[in-house]
Design a protein around this motif. Structure first.
Motif, PDB file in Angstrom:
ATOM      1  N   GLU A 101      21.039 -26.841 -33.987  1.00  0.00           N
ATOM      2  CA  GLU A 101      21.056 -25.522 -34.627  1.00  0.00           C
ATOM      3  C   GLU A 101      22.046 -25.520 -35.784  1.00  0.00           C
ATOM      4  OE1 GLU A 101      21.815 -22.372 -31.837  1.00  0.00           O
ATOM      5  OE2 GLU A 101      20.329 -23.144 -30.421  1.00  0.00           O
ATOM      6  N   GLY A 102      21.555 -25.262 -36.977  1.00  0.00           N
ATOM      7  CA  GLY A 102      22.434 -25.201 -38.144  1.00  0.00           C
ATOM      8  C   GLY A 102      22.974 -26.566 -38.518  1.00  0.00           C
ATOM      9  N   LEU A 158      28.883 -25.947 -44.488  1.00  0.00           N
ATOM     10  CA  LEU A 158      28.195 -24.679 -44.270  1.00  0.00           C
ATOM     11  C   LEU A 158      26.781 -24.879 -43.743  1.00  0.00           C
ATOM     12  CD1 LEU A 158      29.308 -22.827 -47.531  1.00  0.00           C
ATOM     13  CD2 LEU A 158      30.288 -22.627 -45.222  1.00  0.00           C
ATOM     14  N   ASP A 159      26.309 -23.883 -42.992  1.00  0.00           N
ATOM     15  CA  ASP A 159      24.920 -23.872 -42.536  1.00  0.00           C
ATOM     16  C   ASP A 159      24.028 -23.435 -43.691  1.00  0.00           C
ATOM     17  OD1 ASP A 159      25.829 -24.506 -40.028  1.00  0.00           O
ATOM     18  OD2 ASP A 159      25.488 -22.535 -39.155  1.00  0.00           O
ATOM     19  N   ASN A 164      18.342 -27.554 -39.986  1.00  0.00           N
ATOM     20  CA  ASN A 164      19.123 -28.102 -38.877  1.00  0.00           C
ATOM     21  C   ASN A 164      19.531 -29.514 -39.256  1.00  0.00           C
ATOM     22  OD1 ASN A 164      18.822 -25.770 -37.281  1.00  0.00           O
ATOM     23  ND2 ASN A 164      16.766 -26.433 -36.743  1.00  0.00           N
ATOM     24  N   GLU A 165      20.838 -29.706 -39.403  1.00  0.00           N
ATOM     25  CA  GLU A 165      21.327 -30.981 -39.894  1.00  0.00           C
ATOM     26  C   GLU A 165      22.628 -31.370 -39.215  1.00  0.00           C
ATOM     27  OE1 GLU A 165      21.765 -30.446 -44.132  1.00  0.00           O
ATOM     28  OE2 GLU A 165      22.980 -28.660 -43.888  1.00  0.00           O
ATOM     29  N   ILE A 166      23.092 -32.564 -39.540  1.00  0.00           N
ATOM     30  CA  ILE A 166      24.367 -33.054 -39.042  1.00  0.00           C
ATOM     31  C   ILE A 166      25.178 -33.537 -40.241  1.00  0.00           C
ATOM     32  CG2 ILE A 166      23.571 -35.434 -38.645  1.00  0.00           C
ATOM     33  CD1 ILE A 166      25.319 -35.391 -36.060  1.00  0.00           C
ATOM     34  N   THR A 167      26.486 -33.304 -40.195  1.00  0.00           N
ATOM     35  CA  THR A 167      27.393 -33.796 -41.230  1.00  0.00           C
ATOM     36  C   THR A 167      28.500 -34.584 -40.538  1.00  0.00           C
ATOM     37  OG1 THR A 167      26.929 -31.880 -42.632  1.00  0.00           O
ATOM     38  CG2 THR A 167      28.904 -33.160 -43.147  1.00  0.00           C
ATOM     39  N   GLY A 183      22.509 -35.688 -42.319  1.00  0.00           N
ATOM     40  CA  GLY A 183      21.218 -36.035 -41.776  1.00  0.00           C
ATOM     41  C   GLY A 183      20.453 -34.801 -41.353  1.00  0.00           C
ATOM     42  N   LEU A 184      19.127 -34.910 -41.344  1.00  0.00           N
ATOM     43  CA  LEU A 184      18.257 -33.819 -40.931  1.00  0.00           C
ATOM     44  C   LEU A 184      17.717 -34.066 -39.529  1.00  0.00           C
ATOM     45  CD1 LEU A 184      16.129 -33.182 -44.156  1.00  0.00           C
ATOM     46  CD2 LEU A 184      17.931 -31.733 -43.204  1.00  0.00           C
TER      47      LEU A 184
END
Length: 187
Positions: A101-102, A158-159, A164-167, A183-184
């Protein structure tokens, strides 16, 4: 005069050995703390599942693991970014994040040696798969970008609505900038 030179040489060697041993000792000590933490989480998780998740063990089911197969990384993510937590491992940058999520954000130091923390994060190629694992649920992301950013570029955390991704963030070798991978979530 000769005794002074010999004494000075011995003292210099001893000081050098002490200076070299300090980071090695710190790394050993941190490794022991990480090992104890991992054993405790595994013990609690095993007991919790055996006792059908009593309330006192409920948090163990929420432990999040990050797996990056391309760099052989499989580490626990601690729920809060503090200096103490960063010295032990990876941390969630934003509080109360939910995988899938986000923008799920993770920080980690590069570490001195070996493959702990995010030392090898810059080596993760675009297109790599990254997994967030919570209990029996796995969230797989595909790395889309890798960039060097300034420490002040917090907008990367930030979202974005509908995304929906990862940092994943660590320092550059000199510590002046940050390496940021995004990444997505794969559906």
């Amino acid at each position: 005069m000769r005794n002074v030179k010999v004494t000075t040489g011995i003292v210099s060697i001893l000081i050098g050995l002490i200076l070299v041993s300090i980071p090695l000792y710190q790394e050993w000590k941190t490794g022991k703390e990480i090992e104890k933490l991992t054993q405790a989480v595994n013990l609690i998780s095993n007991e919790a599942s055996a006792q059908t998740m009593d309330e006192e063990f409920a948090y163990a089911k929420d432990v999040i693991w990050l797996e990056i197969p391309d760099i052989d990384l499989n580490q626990m993510i601690l729920p809060e970014t503090t200096e103490d937590n960063l010295s032990l491992g990876l941390t969630q940058i934003k509080p109360n994040q939910v995988p899938g999520e986000g923008n799920f954000t993770v920080a980690g130091h590069r570490g001195y040696r070996g493959d702990r923390f995010f030392r090898n994060l810059p080596e993760v190629p675009i297109g790599s798969k990254v997994n967030l694992i919570v209990g029996d649920q796995t969230y797989t992301y595909e790395i889309m970008t890798s960039q060097i950013i300034e420490p002040t570029q917090t907008d990367i955390l930030l979202d974005e609505e509908g995304k929906n991704e990862i940092t994943l963030i660590t320092c550059t070798v000199d510590g002046k900038q940050r390496v940021a991978l995004k990444g997505l979530l794969l559906t």
